[in-house]
Design a protein around this motif. Structure first.
Motif, PDB file in Angstrom:
ATOM      1  N   GLY A  28      31.701  45.922  47.144  1.00  0.00           N
ATOM      2  CA  GLY A  28      33.129  45.664  46.972  1.00  0.00           C
ATOM      3  C   GLY A  28      33.750  46.743  46.091  1.00  0.00           C
ATOM      4  N   LYS A  29      34.892  46.434  45.492  1.00  0.00           N
ATOM      5  CA  LYS A  29      35.565  47.419  44.641  1.00  0.00           C
ATOM      6  C   LYS A  29      34.767  47.715  43.386  1.00  0.00           C
ATOM      7  CE  LYS A  29      39.881  47.442  46.712  1.00  0.00           C
ATOM      8  NZ  LYS A  29      40.646  46.242  47.102  1.00  0.00           N
ATOM      9  N   ILE A  46      40.151  44.713  36.065  1.00  0.00           N
ATOM     10  CA  ILE A  46      39.212  43.621  36.322  1.00  0.00           C
ATOM     11  C   ILE A  46      39.916  42.495  37.068  1.00  0.00           C
ATOM     12  CG2 ILE A  46      39.646  42.617  34.016  1.00  0.00           C
ATOM     13  CD1 ILE A  46      36.279  42.454  35.893  1.00  0.00           C
ATOM     14  N   GLU A  47      41.213  42.335  36.830  1.00  0.00           N
ATOM     15  CA  GLU A  47      41.967  41.259  37.485  1.00  0.00           C
ATOM     16  C   GLU A  47      41.902  41.407  39.007  1.00  0.00           C
ATOM     17  OE1 GLU A  47      43.152  43.088  34.917  1.00  0.00           O
ATOM     18  OE2 GLU A  47      42.965  41.516  33.395  1.00  0.00           O
ATOM     19  N   GLU A  48      42.001  42.656  39.467  1.00  0.00           N
ATOM     20  CA  GLU A  48      41.977  42.914  40.904  1.00  0.00           C
ATOM     21  C   GLU A  48      40.657  42.425  41.520  1.00  0.00           C
ATOM     22  OE1 GLU A  48      42.878  46.838  43.667  1.00  0.00           O
ATOM     23  OE2 GLU A  48      43.476  46.811  41.563  1.00  0.00           O
ATOM     24  N   ALA A  51      40.423  38.535  41.416  1.00  0.00           N
ATOM     25  CA  ALA A  51      41.332  37.880  42.359  1.00  0.00           C
ATOM     26  C   ALA A  51      40.865  38.033  43.801  1.00  0.00           C
ATOM     27  CB  ALA A  51      42.737  38.462  42.209  1.00  0.00           C
ATOM     28  N   ASP A  52      39.895  38.915  44.035  1.00  0.00           N
ATOM     29  CA  ASP A  52      39.432  39.169  45.406  1.00  0.00           C
ATOM     30  C   ASP A  52      38.442  38.077  45.819  1.00  0.00           C
ATOM     31  OD1 ASP A  52      38.281  40.041  47.757  1.00  0.00           O
ATOM     32  OD2 ASP A  52      38.071  42.122  47.100  1.00  0.00           O
ATOM     33  N   GLU A  53      38.897  37.173  46.668  1.00  0.00           N
ATOM     34  CA  GLU A  53      38.048  36.031  47.031  1.00  0.00           C
ATOM     35  C   GLU A  53      36.851  36.419  47.871  1.00  0.00           C
ATOM     36  OE1 GLU A  53      40.193  32.693  48.504  1.00  0.00           O
ATOM     37  OE2 GLU A  53      41.316  32.456  46.624  1.00  0.00           O
ATOM     38  N   SER A  54      36.867  37.621  48.442  1.00  0.00           N
ATOM     39  CA  SER A  54      35.723  38.036  49.265  1.00  0.00           C
ATOM     40  C   SER A  54      34.548  38.512  48.404  1.00  0.00           C
ATOM     41  CB  SER A  54      36.151  39.156  50.221  1.00  0.00           C
ATOM     42  OG  SER A  54      36.337  40.369  49.522  1.00  0.00           O
ATOM     43  N   SER A  73      32.985  37.587  31.525  1.00  0.00           N
ATOM     44  CA  SER A  73      33.466  36.200  31.381  1.00  0.00           C
ATOM     45  C   SER A  73      34.529  35.900  32.421  1.00  0.00           C
ATOM     46  CB  SER A  73      34.083  35.985  29.990  1.00  0.00           C
ATOM     47  OG  SER A  73      33.172  36.271  28.983  1.00  0.00           O
ATOM     48  N   ALA A  74      35.445  36.843  32.599  1.00  0.00           N
ATOM     49  CA  ALA A  74      36.512  36.638  33.580  1.00  0.00           C
ATOM     50  C   ALA A  74      35.930  36.481  34.979  1.00  0.00           C
ATOM     51  CB  ALA A  74      37.493  37.812  33.528  1.00  0.00           C
ATOM     52  N   ALA A  75      34.924  37.296  35.293  1.00  0.00           N
ATOM     53  CA  ALA A  75      34.299  37.219  36.623  1.00  0.00           C
ATOM     54  C   ALA A  75      33.614  35.866  36.809  1.00  0.00           C
ATOM     55  CB  ALA A  75      33.301  38.368  36.795  1.00  0.00           C
ATOM     56  N   LEU A  76      32.896  35.411  35.793  1.00  0.00           N
ATOM     57  CA  LEU A  76      32.226  34.104  35.886  1.00  0.00           C
ATOM     58  C   LEU A  76      33.258  32.994  36.042  1.00  0.00           C
ATOM     59  CD1 LEU A  76      29.461  34.578  33.139  1.00  0.00           C
ATOM     60  CD2 LEU A  76      29.031  34.189  35.579  1.00  0.00           C
ATOM     61  N   ARG A  77      34.332  33.059  35.243  1.00  0.00           N
ATOM     62  CA  ARG A  77      35.378  32.028  35.355  1.00  0.00           C
ATOM     63  C   ARG A  77      35.995  32.023  36.745  1.00  0.00           C
ATOM     64  NH1 ARG A  77      36.481  33.100  29.766  1.00  0.00           N
ATOM     65  NH2 ARG A  77      37.845  34.804  30.387  1.00  0.00           N
TER      66      ARG A  77
END
Lengths: 382, 382
Positions: A28-29, A46-48, A51-54, A73-77
């Motif tokens: 992915g990105k 990191i937000e991008e 937010a990417d559901e794939s 942490s953001a990725a896990l959340r």
């Protein structure tokens, strides 16, 4: 499984290449530093990625505690599986990340943070589920092993060994974390957390290789001994965790002595399995990337946990372990240590102590050094 | 996960104890020989276990191809996960069991069949998913390693080393499978199947340790060399599988030489990971049981496959590998081999050959032996 990567340095590039080549994985990105997003697959936010559901999983190979901790942490959340090679991050913030992963029902694995390609934490986690782990140890820093091996094989002094390691890319410009033993200490912290569900966070005993001289190595060789920087960890009968790093003098026929150059050797003793030794490349682009991608495969197969959500921080207590120590110090300081054997070497004294608790020996040497004495010491393997 | 065990011998008893002690595992009925069902948990019929819907997994530790194959097939058809320590079974019938497991969507793992406590096949299976495995090898028979280590360390001859190994329980009353190399060969067959999806079933080159004498070992020692029985396996660039067992002469500083007593060492080289070496106890009640129970944990985490359903049987082609060989033979037979170095030792000739294909060397020695000549040979590690 689609995987985004945070960081595009030495390891990050290797991880991206291996993901693209692996069956069942898709890249992915990739998060790069602001201003470095020169290709469509590179993003600076990191937000991008969150937010990417794939995206199913995120690999963190940036290094350092922040912003790696906030990003992971953001990725896990966001419900992504997380894999990291970042030992400083897991040593500092592992329990929080493990709890977050458990809450979200996603995976959090960090094999590459300890031993590079050596599949130490992976096997330790699996073994600890059905076997009591009696002890942990090994050679978990390739830089210092390369330097000690060079000193042993060519007779070069510490400074030359360090410069050679730097020239070959095995040591950083600032080698402190490696030569002081701190890098190896972080790894044994993680191994204790995996094996015992307790992350030791203070009370360490730490001695690196900065005090060893070419003359010391010559003395060991004359006795048929080989110097290695080892980690040790474990849990005493009453539940106290020990975790320390110090040089050891070993028989030339020992498995540790056969670990050459910048290789790592991880070791654990299971009550049922007995001693298991794992040897391989502890660092480098592709060896480290291979461990990251193994963790991704492991998550694809269903594994979620390496450090449990219940993992608690504890203080290490290294008074539970004792060693006899080889020591070299100014002859005038002979009374500072209980010596069972000693010989004069000019103005220096070389000897072997009575058995001493690890904490006791490290404290005595600290006091000697504060008084200005140059001291080298290494535990004797019994 | 509730687990029934087929077989209650040395390993079976250890497996039952470990299942009872492990969190998340529960012991179901245990299959014993007719007439041996003296406790309520022991039964004599596989049908009873297959019909028990509360049983999730079946462990087979009976040994031999039949009735183990029929029993494990029945368990898989009944939708139970299957774990075995039985290398003869997997070497003979692994592809059929793998297909059946895939059809039923259940797990079929056999870590304990290769290397005992050494987590070889488990790590190899995981590594092969994301890395190209360039080569396989190691010391996969503890009995012969114990004998060679004894001969090396005490100067004892082959017969005494064998009697000592038998007295200590490391060798069977009939030691043929171990000393001929057949046991090690079965293990490298399984490793090739895991790494390459191809199970070599014929075309092997097999040389054990039966020809080595105390005088041979004395000669190696004088040259600083150590004798080990090694397996080698791999896939050539054009897809041909090689798999063979033969003695090797190694430098005393090599990792293989540091593997003492009855320990095993498994080795693989990943294109990305580099060399990975795994060392541990290759046999014994609890080491073998620990591997069985690790496989059960692995199934509980979601893993299903070690040998793929697509695994096909192939003939090995050992002409793709060449070695220089150390050889001892009657001086009168000197012309039978292309020797690069030679020295007379009474009526014997000791020498080193030019590089020869493994198949070529094994065929030449077979012809010499058929003509009545006593020959010892070992590959030289380059």
């Amino acid at each position: 499984m689609k995987v985004s990567v945070l960081g595009y340095g030495t390891v990050g590039v290797g991880v991206c290449e291996m993901i693209e080549a692996a069956e069942g994985l898709e890249l992915g990105k990739v998060l790069v530093r602001p201003g470095k997003a020169d290709k469509p697959f590179k993003v600076c936010s990191i937000e991008e990625i969150c937010a990417d559901e794939s995206v199913d999983a995120v690999v963190e190979v940036m290094g350092g505690v922040e912003p790696a901790y906030s990003y992971l942490s953001a990725a896990l959340r966001a419900g992504k599986h997380a894999v990291t090679s970042n030992k400083a991050l897991v040593a500092a913030r592992g329990p929080e990340l493990a709890k977050l992963a458990a809450e979200k029902g996603v995976g959090f694995l960090f094999s590459a943070a300890c031993g590079g390609a050596v599949p130490f934490l992976h096997n330790l986690a699996l073994a600890a589920e059905s076997d009591r782990i009696l002890a942990l140890g090994g050679i978990l820093n390739g830089t210092t092993n390369f330097m000690l091996d060079s000193m042993q094989r060519s007779g070069m002094d510490y400074g030359d060994a360090l410069r050679q390691a730097q020239a070959l890319g095995y040591a950083e410009a600032d080698p402190t974390a490696d030569v002081s033993g701190l890098d190896a200490l972080r790894k044994i912290m993680l191994a204790c957390a995996v094996a015992y569900d307790k992350l030791p966070c203070e009370g360490f005993s730490l001695e690196g290789i900065e005090s060893v001289t070419a003359a010391d190595v010559k003395h060991f060789q004359a006795k048929g001994l080989v110097l290695r920087l080892l980690v040790r960890g474990g849990e005493s009968g009453d539940g106290r965790i020990y975790a320390f790093v110090q040089p050891y003098l070993l028989a030339a026929s020992s498995p540790e002595a056969s670990v050459l150059q910048n290789f790592n050797m991880a070791k654990y003793r299971g009550e049922n399995a007995g001693d298991i030794l794992l040897i391989g490349q502890g660092a480098g682009r592709y060896p480290t990337a291979s461990a990251v991608v193994r963790d991704l495969s492991d998550i694809a197969h269903g594994r979620r946990t390496m450090m449990k959500a219940s993992c608690e921080r504890v203080a290490a207590d290294n008074s539970v372990c004792s060693c006899r120590y080889y020591v070299r110090l100014p002859a005038a300081c002979a009374d500072a240590l209980p010596l069972a054997e000693k010989e004069l070497d000019g103005a220096l004294l070389r000897g072997v102590t009575e058995p001493l608790a690890v904490t006791d020996m490290h404290a005595r040497v600290k006091a000697l050094r504060e008084s200005g004495a140059a001291v080298f010491f290494a535990a004797m393997e019994d």
